[in-house]
Motif scaffolding. Structure first.
Motif, mmCIF file in Angstrom:
data_model
loop_
_atom_site.group_PDB
_atom_site.id
_atom_site.type_symbol
_atom_site.label_atom_id
_atom_site.label_comp_id
_atom_site.label_asym_id
_atom_site.label_seq_id
_atom_site.Cartn_x
_atom_site.Cartn_y
_atom_site.Cartn_z
ATOM 1 N N TRP A 277 10.597 1.898 13.983
ATOM 2 C CA TRP A 277 11.527 2.311 15.037
ATOM 3 C C TRP A 277 11.029 3.571 15.737
ATOM 4 O O TRP A 277 11.161 3.713 16.947
ATOM 5 N N ARG A 278 10.459 4.499 14.966
ATOM 6 C CA ARG A 278 9.943 5.730 15.543
ATOM 7 C C ARG A 278 8.807 5.422 16.516
ATOM 8 O O ARG A 278 8.745 5.976 17.614
ATOM 9 N N GLU A 279 7.910 4.533 16.119
ATOM 10 C CA GLU A 279 6.807 4.161 17.004
ATOM 11 C C GLU A 279 7.317 3.488 18.268
ATOM 12 O O GLU A 279 6.825 3.759 19.371
ATOM 13 N N GLN A 280 8.301 2.617 18.131
ATOM 14 C CA GLN A 280 8.860 1.932 19.294
ATOM 15 C C GLN A 280 9.526 2.935 20.227
ATOM 16 O O GLN A 280 9.334 2.874 21.446
ATOM 17 N N LEU A 281 10.277 3.878 19.684
ATOM 18 C CA LEU A 281 10.920 4.900 20.500
ATOM 19 C C LEU A 281 9.881 5.750 21.215
ATOM 20 O O LEU A 281 10.009 6.024 22.416
ATOM 21 N N ASN A 282 8.830 6.156 20.502
ATOM 22 C CA ASN A 282 7.775 6.953 21.123
ATOM 23 C C ASN A 282 7.092 6.192 22.251
ATOM 24 O O ASN A 282 6.783 6.779 23.298
ATOM 25 N N ARG A 283 6.847 4.902 22.068
ATOM 26 C CA ARG A 283 6.234 4.093 23.139
ATOM 27 C C ARG A 283 7.145 4.014 24.349
ATOM 28 O O ARG A 283 6.704 4.160 25.486
ATOM 29 N N ASN A 284 8.442 3.803 24.102
ATOM 30 C CA ASN A 284 9.395 3.709 25.212
ATOM 31 C C ASN A 284 9.503 5.020 25.982
ATOM 32 O O ASN A 284 9.536 5.032 27.213
ATOM 33 N N ASP B 159 0.824 -1.208 0.000
ATOM 34 C CA ASP B 159 0.000 0.000 0.000
ATOM 35 C C ASP B 159 0.854 1.252 0.000
ATOM 36 O O ASP B 159 2.007 1.236 0.407
ATOM 37 N N GLU B 160 0.230 2.334 -0.414
ATOM 38 C CA GLU B 160 0.901 3.636 -0.411
ATOM 39 C C GLU B 160 1.343 4.000 0.999
ATOM 40 O O GLU B 160 2.371 4.592 1.211
ATOM 41 N N GLY B 161 0.572 3.623 1.980
ATOM 42 C CA GLY B 161 0.883 3.951 3.370
ATOM 43 C C GLY B 161 1.681 2.873 4.067
ATOM 44 O O GLY B 161 1.653 2.769 5.278
ATOM 45 N N ALA B 162 2.400 2.056 3.330
ATOM 46 C CA ALA B 162 3.179 0.972 3.934
ATOM 47 C C ALA B 162 4.231 1.549 4.871
ATOM 48 O O ALA B 162 4.872 2.557 4.567
ATOM 49 N N LYS B 163 4.374 0.907 6.015
ATOM 50 C CA LYS B 163 5.333 1.389 7.007
ATOM 51 C C LYS B 163 6.732 0.922 6.655
ATOM 52 O O LYS B 163 6.932 -0.217 6.250
ATOM 53 N N THR B 164 7.676 1.811 6.832
ATOM 54 C CA THR B 164 9.073 1.472 6.633
ATOM 55 C C THR B 164 9.678 1.109 7.983
ATOM 56 O O THR B 164 9.047 1.284 9.031
ATOM 57 N N TYR B 165 10.904 0.619 7.958
ATOM 58 C CA TYR B 165 11.558 0.289 9.216
ATOM 59 C C TYR B 165 11.750 1.528 10.078
ATOM 60 O O TYR B 165 11.707 1.461 11.296
ATOM 61 N N ARG B 166 11.913 2.684 9.466
ATOM 62 C CA ARG B 166 12.037 3.927 10.235
ATOM 63 C C ARG B 166 10.761 4.235 10.994
ATOM 64 O O ARG B 166 10.793 4.666 12.143
ATOM 65 N N ASP B 167 9.617 4.018 10.336
ATOM 66 C CA ASP B 167 8.335 4.235 11.005
ATOM 67 C C ASP B 167 8.180 3.312 12.196
ATOM 68 O O ASP B 167 7.720 3.721 13.270
#
Length: 117
Positions: free
Chosen positions: A101-108, A91-99
């Protein structure tokens, strides 16, 4: 592919070298498009990039067939190569590895800040 090839990535190296040799046989505008496709696809790769090998192979085959049919790059890929690459991987909105990692960092960070209260 044996265990040694998988660990060292030599199978991927052979595949990439094969792709590059095939791409050199393409006309100049197709070679430019191939380089853009490669640079735009790598952000969708996993840790090793092994998941992109079949996608790169299919993209190169598309360029080879289009070149043989004397089609222009715009007819084949359109004006948005980045969008074309996103469509290749999903999909156009496919998540990349950066996305991810960013989500994981934000959760932490949120968990740590929540624990400070």
């Amino acid at each position: 592919m044996n265990f040694f090839e998988k660990i060292t990535g030599s199978d991927m190296t052979k595949a990439i070298k094969s792709f590059e040799a095939r791409a050199k046989a393409l006309p100049a505008e197709y070679q430019t498009a191939w380089n853009e496709i490669k640079s735009n696809l790598w952000v969708y790769g996993d840790f090793t990039g092994r998941n992109l090998i079949p996608i790169l192979e299919n993209a190169l085959e598309l360029l080879e067939v289009a070149s043989a049919d004397k089609q222009s790059i715009e007819e084949v890929l359109g004006d948005d190569i980045k969008g074309f690459c996103a469509a290749l991987v999903g999909d156009e909105g496919a998540k990349t590895y950066r996305d991810k990692w960013r989500e994981q960092l934000n959760r932490n960070v949120a968990r740590k800040l929540g624990g400070l209260k």
